[in-house]
Design a protein around this motif. Structure first.
Motif, short mmCIF file in Angstrom:
data_model
loop_
_atom_site.label_atom_id
_atom_site.label_comp_id
_atom_site.label_asym_id
_atom_site.label_seq_id
_atom_site.Cartn_x
_atom_site.Cartn_y
_atom_site.Cartn_z
N ILE A 6 13.03 -2.28 13.44
CA ILE A 6 12.16 -2.59 13.24
C ILE A 6 10.97 -2.30 12.30
CG2 ILE A 6 10.29 -0.75 15.12
CD1 ILE A 6 10.37 -5.07 15.39
N GLY A 7 10.61 -1.10 12.09
CA GLY A 7 10.19 -1.00 11.28
C GLY A 7 10.68 -1.27 9.86
N SER A 8 12.47 -1.52 9.87
CA SER A 8 12.32 -2.47 8.31
C SER A 8 11.86 -3.29 8.22
CB SER A 8 14.01 -2.37 8.24
OG SER A 8 14.25 -0.57 8.19
N LEU A 9 12.26 -4.24 9.42
CA LEU A 9 12.56 -5.49 9.28
C LEU A 9 10.89 -5.73 8.85
CD1 LEU A 9 13.39 -6.55 12.97
CD2 LEU A 9 14.76 -7.58 11.29
N LEU A 10 9.61 -4.62 10.19
CA LEU A 10 8.27 -5.40 9.57
C LEU A 10 8.43 -5.37 7.78
CD1 LEU A 10 6.79 -3.33 12.44
CD2 LEU A 10 6.55 -5.74 11.58
N VAL A 11 8.72 -4.77 7.57
CA VAL A 11 8.54 -4.22 5.69
C VAL A 11 9.01 -5.55 5.65
CG1 VAL A 11 9.16 -3.44 3.50
CG2 VAL A 11 8.73 -2.65 5.42
N GLY A 12 10.03 -6.71 5.89
CA GLY A 12 9.90 -7.82 4.65
C GLY A 12 9.31 -8.81 5.42
N VAL A 13 8.72 -8.67 7.14
CA VAL A 13 7.91 -10.26 7.56
C VAL A 13 7.02 -9.60 7.05
CG1 VAL A 13 7.17 -10.92 9.95
CG2 VAL A 13 9.83 -9.74 9.52
N SER A 14 6.49 -8.66 6.59
CA SER A 14 4.49 -8.62 6.03
C SER A 14 4.86 -8.99 5.10
CB SER A 14 4.74 -6.87 6.26
OG SER A 14 4.65 -6.73 7.65
N ALA A 15 5.88 -9.02 3.79
CA ALA A 15 6.64 -9.41 2.32
C ALA A 15 6.21 -10.88 2.52
CB ALA A 15 6.71 -8.44 1.81
N ALA A 16 7.02 -11.14 3.57
CA ALA A 16 7.26 -12.95 3.59
C ALA A 16 5.66 -13.69 3.63
CB ALA A 16 8.79 -14.02 4.22
N LYS A 17 5.12 -12.71 4.71
CA LYS A 17 3.81 -13.14 5.08
C LYS A 17 2.61 -13.18 4.48
CE LYS A 17 4.24 -12.50 9.98
NZ LYS A 17 3.45 -11.93 11.08
N ALA A 18 2.67 -12.29 3.54
CA ALA A 18 1.92 -12.13 2.33
C ALA A 18 2.23 -13.25 1.30
CB ALA A 18 2.14 -10.80 1.41
N ILE A 19 3.48 -13.45 0.77
CA ILE A 19 3.49 -14.57 -0.24
C ILE A 19 2.92 -16.33 0.47
CG2 ILE A 19 5.73 -16.21 -1.25
CD1 ILE A 19 6.38 -13.17 -1.65
N ALA A 20 3.41 -16.16 1.85
CA ALA A 20 3.77 -16.99 2.59
C ALA A 20 1.84 -17.84 2.35
CB ALA A 20 3.88 -18.03 4.20
N TRP A 21 1.24 -16.88 2.53
CA TRP A 21 -0.24 -17.09 2.96
C TRP A 21 -1.00 -17.08 1.72
CZ3 TRP A 21 -4.54 -14.59 1.47
CH2 TRP A 21 -6.18 -15.25 2.12
N ALA A 22 -0.59 -16.94 0.72
CA ALA A 22 -1.24 -16.40 -0.71
C ALA A 22 -0.82 -17.77 -1.52
CB ALA A 22 -1.01 -15.62 -1.06
N THR A 23 0.40 -18.86 -0.86
CA THR A 23 1.02 -19.85 -2.06
C THR A 23 0.79 -20.86 -1.21
OG1 THR A 23 3.02 -19.10 -0.97
CG2 THR A 23 2.56 -18.04 -3.19
#
Ligand code: KG4
Ligand code: ZN
Length: 365
Positions: A104-121
């Motif tokens: 879960i800790g590992s998944l959350l790193v990728g999910v947070s990065a993906a959300k940030a890029i999707a939200w910003a762009t």
């Protein structure tokens, strides 16, 4: 990540409709930090930062070390994948990310990065099942090459990795998995890794045991193939692992084990492990005669004996066999982008960004 071009004023925070275009895949479910870009089924770039060196001394993945390393590496890995594809984040149509199953800790790193890029762009955010993605890897060709045609369906899918061993049916190339069997204890790759630990070989154990097995006599040691009853489509590797442990103890009790004996032990183990996988594939095809192809994904799909045995099986039954190029059998982000491209065909939902990571797989994916 280096500063991208400024966003179009309408893009930030929205879910702007864009024509189908590049999909960024992100993978961080276990011990590989990976990013890749896919355009029209073609892999433009694929970057994998492996953590094997960090976990080798523990002979397995340490979750806390893994999530810390993902957090350090995710940004440069994404920047490198975008750079190699000649793109900025603002060019992306979607960002796909492995959101389950995994650490879960590992998944959350990728999910947070993906959300940030999707939200910003304003790109679509596409959470993807890691196991389904291992099967989507069968749609990929090496970087820069045109993809093969979609696999014929219905298809029998086998995912064999360090964390998972399961079979499922795909009714269409982009359909969810219908699970039909899974391991009751160890995953196939985990059994290889544990054998390597018993024999004092490096982690991950699969590649080195596979190499040694090629020089060994598979008939010298008779190790058990778990059948689990006449119709079972489940797997079990713990009995094989224990049998190998006791055999090794017996051999070591009389002095140092010579190289040929080590190779013979690996060959016996490989015959039993791959024999079990091929037996269950055969049974599944008997029970699901409509299947016209077999798809195999996951790190153990690199295994030479499994690839050869599955090719024989497919030839005998006149089925199409799809196994990804070795770099896309192991954990990678191109497969995440490929699975994301399936989801891209579905209309966006207003709460896409609300989806989160989950350590477990759902019943269907
Ligand atoms: O798919 P993957 O990269 O990670 C997981 O999702 O687990 O698979 C890694 C696993 C390891 O257990 C490794 O030992 C195994 O795949 N593996 C192999 C071979 N190459 C990698 N197992 C058997 N034979 C191989 N040639
Ligand atoms: Zn995997």
């Amino acid at each position: 990540m280096t500063a991208p071009d400024p966003p179009p004023a309408s893009a930030a925070g929205g879910s702007a409709q864009r024509p189908a275009g590049p999909v960024l895949g992100i993978e961080s479910s276990c011990d590989e930090t990976a990013a890749a870009v896919l355009l029209d089924g073609r892999v433009l770039s694929s970057v994998v930062a492996s953590q094997h060196a960090l976990h080798a001394q523990y002979r397995g993945v340490v979750p806390e070390i893994a999530s810390r390393a993902h957090a350090e590496r995710i940004e440069p890995v994404i920047a490198q994948a975008l750079g190699q594809a000649g793109l900025t984040p603002w060019d992306l149509t979607a960002v796909a990310v492995a959101s389950r199953p995994g650490l879960i800790g590992s998944l959350l790193v990728g999910v947070s990065a993906a959300k940030a890029i999707a939200w910003a762009t304003g790109a679509r955010f596409l959470p993807v099942d890691h196991l389904r993605a291992h099967l989507a890897a069968t749609e990929l060709a090496p970087v820069g090459q045109p993809p093969p045609p979609p696999p014929p369906t219905p298809a029998l899918g086998l995912v064999v990795s360090g964390g998972h061993t399961s079979m499922s049916i795909l009714d269409a190339p982009d359909a969810p998995m219908r699970p039909i069997g899974s391991t009751r204890d160890d995953a196939a790759g985990e059994a290889y890794d544990k054998l390597a630990a018993i024999l004092g070989l490096p982690y991950p154990g699969g590649p080195v045991v596979d190499r040694l097995a090629a020089a060994g006599d598979p008939a010298r040691f008779d190790l058990p193939v778990a059948r689990l009853g006449p119709g079972s489509l489940d797997f079990s590797f713990s009995g094989l692992k224990t049998a190998a442990l006791y055999l090794h103890r017996r051999l070591a009790a009389t002095g140092p084990i010579d190289h040929q004996t080590l190779a013979d032990l690996c060959a016996g183990f490989q015959r039993a492990a791959v024999g079990a996988l091929l037996l269950k594939l055969s049974r599944a095809l008997d029970q699901h005669p409509a299947c016209v192809s077999v798809l195999i994904g996951g790190g153990v799909a690199c295994n030479s004996a499994l690839r050869a045995g599955a090719a024989d099986l497919a030839r005998q039954r006149r089925l199409t066999l799809r196994v990804p190029p070795p770099e896309f059998c192991l954990d990678n982000a191109a497969m995440i982008a490929a699975a994301g491209a399936h989801a891209l065909r579905a209309p966006p939902t207003h709460d896409d960004l609300a989806a989160s990571a989950s350590p477990t797989a759902p019943r269907t994916a």
